[in-house]
Design a protein around this motif. Structure first.
Motif, PDB file in Angstrom:
ATOM      1  N   MET B 247       0.825  -1.220   0.000  1.00  0.00           N
ATOM      2  CA  MET B 247       0.000   0.000   0.000  1.00  0.00           C
ATOM      3  C   MET B 247       0.856   1.265   0.000  1.00  0.00           C
ATOM      4  N   ASP B 248       2.097   1.178   0.450  1.00  0.00           N
ATOM      5  CA  ASP B 248       2.970   2.355   0.326  1.00  0.00           C
ATOM      6  C   ASP B 248       3.391   2.574  -1.133  1.00  0.00           C
ATOM      7  N   PHE B 249       3.483   1.503  -1.914  1.00  0.00           N
ATOM      8  CA  PHE B 249       3.656   1.691  -3.366  1.00  0.00           C
ATOM      9  C   PHE B 249       2.410   2.353  -3.964  1.00  0.00           C
ATOM     10  N   MET B 250       1.246   1.954  -3.481  1.00  0.00           N
ATOM     11  CA  MET B 250       0.015   2.569  -3.991  1.00  0.00           C
ATOM     12  C   MET B 250      -0.027   4.048  -3.646  1.00  0.00           C
ATOM     13  N   LEU B 251       0.441   4.387  -2.450  1.00  0.00           N
ATOM     14  CA  LEU B 251       0.527   5.804  -2.080  1.00  0.00           C
ATOM     15  C   LEU B 251       1.414   6.546  -3.087  1.00  0.00           C
ATOM     16  N   MET B 252       2.531   5.938  -3.429  1.00  0.00           N
ATOM     17  CA  MET B 252       3.457   6.603  -4.372  1.00  0.00           C
ATOM     18  C   MET B 252       2.862   6.689  -5.774  1.00  0.00           C
ATOM     19  N   MET B 253       2.042   5.706  -6.151  1.00  0.00           N
ATOM     20  CA  MET B 253       1.325   5.827  -7.424  1.00  0.00           C
ATOM     21  C   MET B 253       0.390   7.032  -7.376  1.00  0.00           C
ATOM     22  N   GLY B 254      -0.203   7.282  -6.214  1.00  0.00           N
ATOM     23  CA  GLY B 254      -1.036   8.465  -6.058  1.00  0.00           C
ATOM     24  C   GLY B 254      -0.235   9.745  -6.211  1.00  0.00           C
ATOM     25  N   VAL B 255       0.988   9.763  -5.677  1.00  0.00           N
ATOM     26  CA  VAL B 255       1.852  10.944  -5.853  1.00  0.00           C
ATOM     27  C   VAL B 255       2.171  11.126  -7.332  1.00  0.00           C
ATOM     28  N   ALA B 256       2.488  10.038  -8.006  1.00  0.00           N
ATOM     29  CA  ALA B 256       2.898  10.124  -9.421  1.00  0.00           C
ATOM     30  C   ALA B 256       1.727  10.489 -10.327  1.00  0.00           C
ATOM     31  N   GLY B 257       0.534   9.965 -10.017  1.00  0.00           N
ATOM     32  CA  GLY B 257      -0.647  10.332 -10.786  1.00  0.00           C
ATOM     33  C   GLY B 257      -1.168   9.209 -11.677  1.00  0.00           C
ATOM     34  N   GLU B 258      -2.499   9.208 -11.860  1.00  0.00           N
ATOM     35  CA  GLU B 258      -3.168   8.197 -12.681  1.00  0.00           C
ATOM     36  C   GLU B 258      -2.618   8.203 -14.110  1.00  0.00           C
ATOM     37  N   GLY B 259      -2.254   7.029 -14.572  1.00  0.00           N
ATOM     38  CA  GLY B 259      -1.810   6.898 -15.958  1.00  0.00           C
ATOM     39  C   GLY B 259      -0.395   7.391 -16.229  1.00  0.00           C
ATOM     40  N   GLN B 260       0.290   7.783 -15.180  1.00  0.00           N
ATOM     41  CA  GLN B 260       1.653   8.301 -15.380  1.00  0.00           C
ATOM     42  C   GLN B 260       2.640   7.139 -15.403  1.00  0.00           C
ATOM     43  N   ARG B 261       3.216   6.894 -16.558  1.00  0.00           N
ATOM     44  CA  ARG B 261       4.196   5.826 -16.675  1.00  0.00           C
ATOM     45  C   ARG B 261       5.499   6.254 -15.996  1.00  0.00           C
ATOM     46  N   ALA B 262       6.101   5.349 -15.281  1.00  0.00           N
ATOM     47  CA  ALA B 262       7.375   5.656 -14.639  1.00  0.00           C
ATOM     48  C   ALA B 262       8.441   5.890 -15.704  1.00  0.00           C
ATOM     49  N   ASP B 263       9.323   6.858 -15.433  1.00  0.00           N
ATOM     50  CA  ASP B 263      10.414   7.142 -16.356  1.00  0.00           C
ATOM     51  C   ASP B 263      11.561   6.150 -16.199  1.00  0.00           C
ATOM     52  N   TYR B 264      11.602   5.499 -15.059  1.00  0.00           N
ATOM     53  CA  TYR B 264      12.679   4.533 -14.801  1.00  0.00           C
ATOM     54  C   TYR B 264      12.076   3.362 -14.039  1.00  0.00           C
ATOM     55  N   VAL B 265      12.319   2.150 -14.514  1.00  0.00           N
ATOM     56  CA  VAL B 265      11.803   0.939 -13.870  1.00  0.00           C
ATOM     57  C   VAL B 265      12.910  -0.104 -13.849  1.00  0.00           C
ATOM     58  N   ASP B 266      13.136  -0.688 -12.695  1.00  0.00           N
ATOM     59  CA  ASP B 266      14.073  -1.805 -12.631  1.00  0.00           C
ATOM     60  C   ASP B 266      13.612  -2.741 -11.515  1.00  0.00           C
ATOM     61  N   THR B 267      13.939  -4.003 -11.675  1.00  0.00           N
ATOM     62  CA  THR B 267      13.635  -4.987 -10.638  1.00  0.00           C
ATOM     63  C   THR B 267      14.841  -5.899 -10.460  1.00  0.00           C
ATOM     64  N   PHE B 268      14.853  -6.592  -9.344  1.00  0.00           N
ATOM     65  CA  PHE B 268      15.942  -7.531  -9.074  1.00  0.00           C
ATOM     66  C   PHE B 268      15.352  -8.680  -8.269  1.00  0.00           C
ATOM     67  N   ASP B 269      15.367  -9.856  -8.871  1.00  0.00           N
ATOM     68  CA  ASP B 269      14.760 -11.033  -8.244  1.00  0.00           C
ATOM     69  C   ASP B 269      15.733 -11.618  -7.228  1.00  0.00           C
ATOM     70  N   LEU B 270      15.431 -11.417  -5.958  1.00  0.00           N
ATOM     71  CA  LEU B 270      16.279 -11.930  -4.888  1.00  0.00           C
ATOM     72  C   LEU B 270      15.544 -13.035  -4.133  1.00  0.00           C
ATOM     73  N   PHE B 271      16.280 -13.777  -3.306  1.00  0.00           N
ATOM     74  CA  PHE B 271      15.620 -14.675  -2.367  1.00  0.00           C
ATOM     75  C   PHE B 271      14.706 -13.835  -1.459  1.00  0.00           C
ATOM     76  N   HIS B 272      13.642 -14.432  -0.963  1.00  0.00           N
ATOM     77  CA  HIS B 272      12.781 -13.859   0.069  1.00  0.00           C
ATOM     78  C   HIS B 272      11.827 -12.792  -0.471  1.00  0.00           C
ATOM     79  N   THR B 273      12.307 -11.877  -1.321  1.00  0.00           N
ATOM     80  CA  THR B 273      11.431 -10.848  -1.852  1.00  0.00           C
ATOM     81  C   THR B 273      12.080 -10.185  -3.054  1.00  0.00           C
ATOM     82  N   MET B 274      11.240  -9.687  -3.965  1.00  0.00           N
ATOM     83  CA  MET B 274      11.776  -9.027  -5.163  1.00  0.00           C
ATOM     84  C   MET B 274      12.016  -7.548  -4.884  1.00  0.00           C
ATOM     85  N   GLU B 275      13.146  -7.063  -5.359  1.00  0.00           N
ATOM     86  CA  GLU B 275      13.430  -5.642  -5.315  1.00  0.00           C
ATOM     87  C   GLU B 275      12.773  -4.958  -6.504  1.00  0.00           C
ATOM     88  N   ALA B 276      12.309  -3.707  -6.316  1.00  0.00           N
ATOM     89  CA  ALA B 276      11.696  -2.969  -7.425  1.00  0.00           C
ATOM     90  C   ALA B 276      11.959  -1.477  -7.228  1.00  0.00           C
TER      91      ALA B 276
END
Lengths: 119, 287
Positions: B247-276
């Motif tokens: 839900m804190d990611f959802m809060l940040m989506m609210g800051v960024a705005g509806e339909g606003q594509r991120a300018d930078y996206v990266d992920t990293f698949d780790l043990f236990h949880t994925m980084e994003a």
């Protein structure tokens, strides 16, 4: 039943290095002392302003005194508090992530929905 | 008015500090790639040249406790000490010290209260790894003043997901309405699927890679309505018992705005949880 009080025990022990060691070495004695002396202390109040009504039930007391984290999970103790404290006490006895993985295995019988953790 | 120069959403993996500073046999095999990804992510904040950081995170039962639990809380102190004994013990996190920005804190509180959010406040707040981890990853020199905002994703009853989105939208309006010439970045951290203290913890990946894939898509695409349609307080139990941090990611989506594509996206698949890692530039990418 007092999930809140179980969580309060986990919370207050986890944040105190001396209590972490005391609970590891003497779980039953630490739980008995804590219930008698600390359970009713309101954390940001002076000692004279204690609560008067908080106590463990028998199952909670036994689970804490037995270091029985599967039982704590089953009764809805907050899993983050339980995990953090038990890592502090027992990770040192294992290699790498072996303790965390054993912890998961010992809970592998639990199905969704997990026990409610609301206090 | 102040300029919102970057909106950044990230996971807050407490093991990064130890992994990135270890050497020899202690250095995990994934550390080098992790460092490379974090340093590239860091550059997205550096390029925005912020003067002050609004930091959204969640206290993990450090200072906030069940006898007096706020849902949303704003720090309004001149300084913040960071990290706690159990975070030093378990994660090897260092003690930290950050300056506060009392003027922006006061503005956020006044405007937030007047916008329908009955925000709690703290004049003496010791921040935890939900805020110090993104300082370590994104601004390790820790030289900018911060305004910490804590959300309750941890101790039910929790606010509804839509409330996190609404707070994010409100934070954006408040920052952009701040009568100042300061350059503000809003940085928030949460989780993708995560299990803590349950049977699915510490697996080779996050507990629900399908949820993670979907969640990354929502965030990257700014798909707030689609996300809100699928996510509820009940549904977030399914991907992992600590996934309400999403839900804190959802809060940040609210800051960024509806339909606003991120300018930078990266992920990293780790043990236990994925980084994003996500960055938006509301005024366009800095040159």
């Amino acid at each position: 039943m007092s999930k809140y009080l179980v969580d309060k025990f986990l919370f207050t022990v986890d944040r105190d290095p001396e209590l972490v060691e005391r609970y590891r070495d003497d779980p039953a004695g630490t739980v008995a002392w804590w219930e008698a002396e600390e359970a009713n202390r309101i954390l940001n109040c002076v000692a004279a302003e204690r609560s008067t009504w908080l106590a463990f039930d028998d199952a909670e007391r036994a689970a804490l005194a037995g270091h029985d984290y599967p039982a704590l999970f089953a009764m809805g103790a907050h899993p983050f508090l339980t995990l953090t404290l038990f890592i502090a006490m027992f990770e040192r006895d294992h290699e790498g992530l072996d303790f965390q993985l054993e912890y998961a295995r010992r809970l592998s019988h639990m199905q969704l929905p997990y026990p409610d953790i609301a206090t | 008015m102040a300029e919102l120069v970057a909106v950044i959403a990230s996971t807050h993996h407490p093991f990064y500090h130890r992994a990135s500073t270890s050497s020899g046999e202690d250095r995990p095999p994934f550390a080098d790639e992790w460092v490379r990804k974090v340093e590239a992510f860091r550059e997205t904040l550096t390029l925005a040249r912020p003067d002050v950081l609004v930091m959204v995170g969640s206290d993990h039962f450090h200072q906030l406790w069940l006898d007096n639990m706020p849902q949303f809380l704003v720090g309004k102190a001149p300084a913040y000490d960071g990290n706690w004994y159990n975070e030093e013990r378990e994660f090897g996190l260092p003690r930290m010290h950050l300056a506060g920005h009392e003027e922006l804190s006061a503005h956020v509180l006044r405007q937030g209260l007047d916008s329908g959010f009955d925000l709690a406040f703290s004049n003496e707040l010791r921040i935890d790894h939900s805020i110090t981890c993104p300082i370590i990853t994104l601004r390790p020199q820790a030289d900018l003043p911060i305004v910490p905002i804590y959300t309750n994703i941890f101790a039910p009853p929790l606010p509804q997901p839509k409330r996190f989105v609404q707070l994010g939208r409100t934070i954006r309006e408040i920052v952009e309405g701040w009568p100042s010439d300061q350059r503000v970045a809003v940085i928030g951290t949460g989780h993708l699927s995560l299990e803590l203290g349950g049977p699915r913890q510490f697996g080779p990946h996050g507990p629900d890679p399908q949820f993670d894939q979907k969640a990354v898509g929502w965030i990257a695409g700014g798909d707030i309505e689609e996300c809100l349609a699928e996510v509820s307080l009940e549904s977030l139990h399914l991907p992992g018992n600590a996934t309400h941090g999403f839900m804190d990611f959802m809060l940040m989506m609210g800051v960024a705005g509806e339909g606003q594509r991120a300018d930078y996206v990266d992920t990293f698949d780790l043990f236990h949880t994925m980084e994003a890692y996500f960055t938006w530039y509301p005024k366009g990418a800095p040159s």
